[in-house]
Write a protein that holds these residues in place. Structure first.
Motif, PDB file in Angstrom:
ATOM      1  N   UNK A  87       0.826  -1.202   0.000  1.00 57.07           N
ATOM      2  CA  UNK A  87       0.000   0.000   0.000  1.00 57.07           C
ATOM      3  C   UNK A  87       0.869   1.264   0.000  1.00 57.07           C
ATOM      4  N   UNK A  88       1.930   1.230   0.811  1.00 59.32           N
ATOM      5  CA  UNK A  88       2.821   2.395   0.860  1.00 59.32           C
ATOM      6  C   UNK A  88       3.464   2.621  -0.503  1.00 59.32           C
ATOM      7  N   UNK A  89       3.840   1.521  -1.116  1.00 58.25           N
ATOM      8  CA  UNK A  89       4.472   1.631  -2.423  1.00 58.25           C
ATOM      9  C   UNK A  89       3.500   2.210  -3.450  1.00 58.25           C
ATOM     10  N   UNK A  90       2.263   1.752  -3.382  1.00 60.98           N
ATOM     11  CA  UNK A  90       1.254   2.248  -4.315  1.00 60.98           C
ATOM     12  C   UNK A  90       0.961   3.729  -4.084  1.00 60.98           C
ATOM     13  N   UNK A  91       0.941   4.113  -2.823  1.00 60.80           N
ATOM     14  CA  UNK A  91       0.716   5.518  -2.514  1.00 60.80           C
ATOM     15  C   UNK A  91       1.819   6.390  -3.108  1.00 60.80           C
ATOM     16  N   UNK A  92       3.037   5.896  -2.940  1.00 63.74           N
ATOM     17  CA  UNK A  92       4.170   6.659  -3.478  1.00 63.74           C
ATOM     18  C   UNK A  92       4.047   6.792  -4.999  1.00 63.74           C
ATOM     19  N   UNK A  93       3.664   5.689  -5.632  1.00 67.06           N
ATOM     20  CA  UNK A  93       3.518   5.706  -7.092  1.00 67.06           C
ATOM     21  C   UNK A  93       2.403   6.666  -7.502  1.00 67.06           C
ATOM     22  N   UNK A  94       1.358   6.668  -6.672  1.00 66.23           N
ATOM     23  CA  UNK A  94       0.228   7.540  -6.985  1.00 66.23           C
ATOM     24  C   UNK A  94       0.655   9.010  -6.923  1.00 66.23           C
ATOM     25  N   UNK A  95       1.376   9.339  -5.904  1.00 65.68           N
ATOM     26  CA  UNK A  95       1.843  10.729  -5.738  1.00 65.68           C
ATOM     27  C   UNK A  95       2.719  11.122  -6.925  1.00 65.68           C
ATOM     28  N   UNK A  96       3.571  10.135  -7.283  1.00 68.01           N
ATOM     29  CA  UNK A  96       4.485  10.415  -8.370  1.00 68.01           C
ATOM     30  C   UNK A  96       3.705  10.659  -9.675  1.00 68.01           C
ATOM     31  N   UNK A  97       2.727   9.804  -9.909  1.00 67.52           N
ATOM     32  CA  UNK A  97       1.926   9.926 -11.122  1.00 67.52           C
ATOM     33  C   UNK A  97       1.131  11.225 -11.120  1.00 67.52           C
ATOM     34  N   UNK A  98       0.619  11.535  -9.950  1.00 63.74           N
ATOM     35  CA  UNK A  98      -0.171  12.764  -9.845  1.00 63.74           C
ATOM     36  C   UNK A  98       0.686  13.984 -10.167  1.00 63.74           C
TER      37      UNK A  98
END
Length: 606
Positions: free
Chosen positions: A547-558
């Motif tokens: 989940x933490x990894x996905x959150x980081x990816x989400x922020x990056x994508x955003x």
DNA sequence: GGACGCTGTCATCTT
DNA sequence: ATAAGATGACAGCGT
């Protein structure tokens, strides 16, 4: 018969376990390829064996072996009609007296047995068995059985009554049926052939399949644990290894532990037939050896009667050969099972003389005298009784005293606690457990309080069993099926005290075993739950990291999209009102929204 | 001597 | 109705 004449008599010790031991050793030798002097080729497979063994079992081998004088290296190719699959069980049978077969290969084995002229099998086994397997004419009235334990019970009962037709049984039922001890209905009260599908004292035999959620065949009693323990359950949980008859243990490759022959697909149907006739040559008794409880009378014909313990029974008997010329008839006195139980041994009394009543009085005193000549026989009153030898108090006393003699402990006859059998009459002698001068005072009579607190309850029960002069062991009392137990009670003439004791022993022993099972299940359940907790913890850790990894990816994508939007909007030179309209129809997660109101959306996404 | 675990037994419930 | 099995509770015993 006088003591003097007895002193000149010949004594014969006859061990009925000797032959089985010899066979067992031969089998071990065969497995290690020791002293094997014969190679049998069936199809493309070769089997090593001892020619003497095969020759003694099979007419074919007997003929072939006798025509060869080669000391070593004899190779016999079997006829084409003999398959390796059919021959192998026969080879096992030759060395173990047990024929293991399935419904699928029974015909193949029968064919091979016929071609090879395997003794003791053809008529006694297959001629009886095959109709049971393949006769569909009796299948009409069977109702659809419920699964699980009730199925087993129904089948067991039907099987015991002889009403079963295996064709009526579903695969699941077969699964449950397999370990049961089937006794097909016997056409004759004496010496009937029977088939043993040996009994499992445990309960449901459905082994959980790979699906883990496959509970329907489980006994409801187990379902709770099964469900609680979920995937971790294994066949060990269901199979009661403590009480499993070894002979029916199937080597299930799916189960690392020895367990009953259950397979996940429900298709298990190996059947084991034990035969003593390979040892004693009594063809008629081939199948009867594995079945119902029966009472062996004192005469030789009854030796063919089913013996409860025949599958595991090892019996020792003392045969005292009297002076037959004086008796006028061959006289073989083997102390019977009644006494044998008292002595925790299997010393049988059987007279070849059909009119044994006349001679029993003589025999009892003679035997005592004869026994006295054996060094380990202590003093005992040589009382005769016209009531017959079996179960006579005088003999019981003698035997008890013999048993209690410290020297007797070393006696091999007393090692086995085995046979069920002889009638125990409580006629004029009354209960042998009452007031016997040979019973230690601290153990005589009812002492339930001390019984409850004895250190080793099982061994204490065993002691009590022979104190009570019961013709069967604790193990047998416990392991008998309900029907067999009832039948045994009917056949035995127990005193009230003995009856209560037998019921008590059975109840407590069964409960003891049940408590062990229960505790084991609990421990297994706890262990499995611990494992499950560990697994879930580990899984939770993985999911958290993911989940933490996905959150980081989400922020990056955003951030990336946000920059792109910013560029697009700048290059398109959109007016503020156009940007407002665009933002209105964009989702809050859209970078455009952040572009328009960067503070709110950005903080939200993080 | 008390805590703890193991085991057998009993009582009770379910099947 | 009866028997068998499961299980909670209890007690004895050994460590």
């Amino acid at each position: 018969m006088s003591i003097e004449s007895l002193k000149s008599s010949k004594f014969t010790f006859q061990s009925s376990v000797h032959s089985s031991h010899v066979l067992q050793c031969l089998n071990e030798q065969r497995k290690k390829d020791l002293l094997c002097d014969l190679t049998v080729v069936a199809e493309n497979l070769s089997f090593r064996a001892h020619r003497a063994v095969l020759a003694s079992c099979s007419d074919f081998f007997s003929a072939r072996v006798s025509s060869h004088t080669t000391a070593q290296g004899l190779v016999i190719s079997l006829p084409d009609e003999v398959t390796a699959g059919g021959f192998e069980p026969l080879l096992e049978f030759a060395y173990t007296s047990k024929l293991i077969f399935t419904k699928e290969n029974v015909l193949e084995i029968r064919n091979c047995a016929t071609v090879l002229g395997f003794k003791n099998l053809d008529k006694a086994c297959f001629d009886f068995l095959l109709p049971k397997f393949f006769d569909s004419s009796r299948s009409g009235s069977k109702v659809q059985r419920q699964r699980c334990c009730k199925t087993k019970c129904c089948i067991s009962r039907d099987a015991e009554l002889g009403f079963i037709n295996k064709d009526d049984i579903s695969d699941e039922d077969k699964l449950l049926l397999q370990p049961l001890q089937l006794r097909f209905k016997e056409p004759e009260p004496s010496c009937p052939p029977s088939v043993a599908i040996e009994d499992v004292p445990g309960d449901c035999l459905k082994v959980q399949s790979e699906s883990n959620t496959d509970y329907p065949l489980l006994c409801p009693k187990y379902r709770k644990f099964q469900i609680a323990c979920g995937k971790e359950r294994s066949c060990l949980d269901v199979c009661d290894l403590e009480t499993a008859p070894v002979s029916l243990v199937k080597k299930d490759e799916n189960c690392p532990l020895p367990c009953f022959p259950c397979s996940s697909n429900g298709d298990c149907k190996e059947i084991s037939i034990c035969s003593k006739t390979a040892l004693n040559g009594d063809e008629d008794s081939l199948l009867s050896e594995c079945c119902a409880p029966s009472v062996c009378g004192p005469c030789s014909p009854c030796m063919k009667k089913p013996s409860l313990t025949s599958c595991r029974d090892s019996t020792e008997s003392i045969c005292v050969s009297g002076d037959s010329s004086k008796q006028g008839l061959p006289f073989c006195s083997v102390m019977n099972d009644a006494e044998s139980a008292v002595m925790n041994s299997n010393i049988e009394t059987c007279s070849l003389d059909q009119s044994n009543t006349l001679r029993s009085e003589q025999r009892s005193s003679e035997e005592i005298e004869v026994a006295k000549q054996l060094t380990f026989w202590p003093e005992c009153p040589a009382q005769g009784s016209p009531s017959g030898l079996v179960g006579k108090p005088s003999n019981f006393n003698c035997l008890k005293s013999w048993h209690m003699d410290p020297r007797a402990i070393e006696c091999p006859f007393l090692q086995d606690f085995g046979a069920v059998g002889a009638q125990l009459h409580d006629g004029e002698g009354g209960s042998t457990s009452q007031g016997s001068p040979y019973v230690p005072s601290n153990q005589s009579g009812e002492d339930s309080d001390s019984f409850d607190t004895e250190g080793d309850s099982e061994s204490y029960s065993s002691e009590r069993v022979w104190e009570m002069a019961l013709p069967l062991s604790v193990e047998q009392i416990v392991s008998l099926s309900r029907n067999d137990f009832q039948q045994m009670l009917k056949q035995q003439c127990f005193t009230r005290e003995q009856l209560e004791f037998v019921h008590d022993i059975r109840r407590r022993s069964k409960n003891r075993i049940a408590a062990r099972r229960c505790r084991k299940r609990k421990l297994d359940c706890i262990h499995n739950l611990e494992c499950e907790i560990e697994k879930l913890r580990s899984e939770r850790g993985k999911l958290t990291a993911e989940r933490m990894q996905l959150n980081q990816m989400k922020v990056k994508a955003w951030q990336t999209y946000s920059g792109l939007y910013e560029r697009v909007c700048a290059e398109a030179a959109l007016r503020p009102e156009q940007l407002q309209v665009l933002a209105k129809y964009s989702s809050p997660d859209c970078p455009l929204s952040a572009f328009l109101c960067p503070s709110s959306n950005h903080s939200q996404s993080t």
